[in-house]
Design a protein around this motif. Structure first.
Motif, PDB file in Angstrom:
ATOM      1  N   ARG A  34      -8.289  20.675   4.318  1.00  0.00           N
ATOM      2  CA  ARG A  34      -7.976  21.491   2.959  1.00  0.00           C
ATOM      3  C   ARG A  34      -7.708  22.649   3.648  1.00  0.00           C
ATOM      4  O   ARG A  34      -6.685  23.372   3.082  1.00  0.00           O
ATOM      5  N   GLU A  37      -4.018  22.584   5.081  1.00  0.00           N
ATOM      6  CA  GLU A  37      -2.956  22.390   4.154  1.00  0.00           C
ATOM      7  C   GLU A  37      -2.808  23.758   3.512  1.00  0.00           C
ATOM      8  O   GLU A  37      -1.831  24.119   3.135  1.00  0.00           O
ATOM      9  N   GLN A  38      -3.804  24.484   3.178  1.00  0.00           N
ATOM     10  CA  GLN A  38      -3.715  25.787   2.672  1.00  0.00           C
ATOM     11  C   GLN A  38      -2.961  26.657   3.677  1.00  0.00           C
ATOM     12  O   GLN A  38      -2.045  27.545   3.112  1.00  0.00           O
ATOM     13  N   ARG A  39      -3.200  26.726   4.809  1.00  0.00           N
ATOM     14  CA  ARG A  39      -2.341  27.588   5.576  1.00  0.00           C
ATOM     15  C   ARG A  39      -0.906  26.983   5.902  1.00  0.00           C
ATOM     16  O   ARG A  39       0.051  27.771   5.662  1.00  0.00           O
ATOM     17  N   ARG A  40      -0.520  25.831   6.025  1.00  0.00           N
ATOM     18  CA  ARG A  40       0.483  25.150   5.776  1.00  0.00           C
ATOM     19  C   ARG A  40       1.261  25.675   4.675  1.00  0.00           C
ATOM     20  O   ARG A  40       2.520  26.123   4.626  1.00  0.00           O
ATOM     21  N   ASP A  41       0.753  25.660   3.508  1.00  0.00           N
ATOM     22  CA  ASP A  41       1.295  26.127   2.265  1.00  0.00           C
ATOM     23  C   ASP A  41       1.812  27.718   2.216  1.00  0.00           C
ATOM     24  O   ASP A  41       2.781  28.131   1.690  1.00  0.00           O
ATOM     25  N   GLU A  42       0.886  28.296   2.821  1.00  0.00           N
ATOM     26  CA  GLU A  42       1.049  29.724   2.956  1.00  0.00           C
ATOM     27  C   GLU A  42       2.119  30.218   3.915  1.00  0.00           C
ATOM     28  O   GLU A  42       2.984  31.012   3.477  1.00  0.00           O
ATOM     29  N   LYS A  44       4.681  28.076   4.226  1.00  0.00           N
ATOM     30  CA  LYS A  44       5.830  27.555   3.470  1.00  0.00           C
ATOM     31  C   LYS A  44       6.507  28.657   2.418  1.00  0.00           C
ATOM     32  O   LYS A  44       7.677  28.799   2.368  1.00  0.00           O
ATOM     33  N   ARG A  45       5.592  29.322   2.131  1.00  0.00           N
ATOM     34  CA  ARG A  45       5.753  30.463   1.001  1.00  0.00           C
ATOM     35  C   ARG A  45       6.451  31.743   1.600  1.00  0.00           C
ATOM     36  O   ARG A  45       7.178  32.122   0.917  1.00  0.00           O
ATOM     37  N   LYS A  46       6.270  31.828   2.648  1.00  0.00           N
ATOM     38  CA  LYS A  46       6.820  33.080   3.301  1.00  0.00           C
ATOM     39  C   LYS A  46       8.534  32.885   3.765  1.00  0.00           C
ATOM     40  O   LYS A  46       9.132  32.043   3.684  1.00  0.00           O
TER      41      LYS A  46
END
Length: 46
Positions: A34, A37-42, A44-46
């Motif tokens: 988890r 996944e949160q680090r990956r999503d962060e 991707k947002r940048k």
């Protein structure tokens, strides 16, 4: 108190340790997944 220990005491203890260890490992792995996944999503947002 019993003087001689039955082998089933050790079998039950071994199963208890194995099940507890498995559950701890599953929880730790799920938490790490988890966080990854949160680090990956962060990223991707940048």
């Amino acid at each position: 108190m019993r003087e001689n220990l039955a082998q089933w005491d050790f079998v039950i203890a071994a199963y208890a340790v194995a099940i507890a260890g498995t559950l701890l490992l599953l929880g730790w792995s799920w938490r790490a997944m988890r966080r990854a996944e949160q680090r990956r999503d962060e990223v991707k947002r940048k």
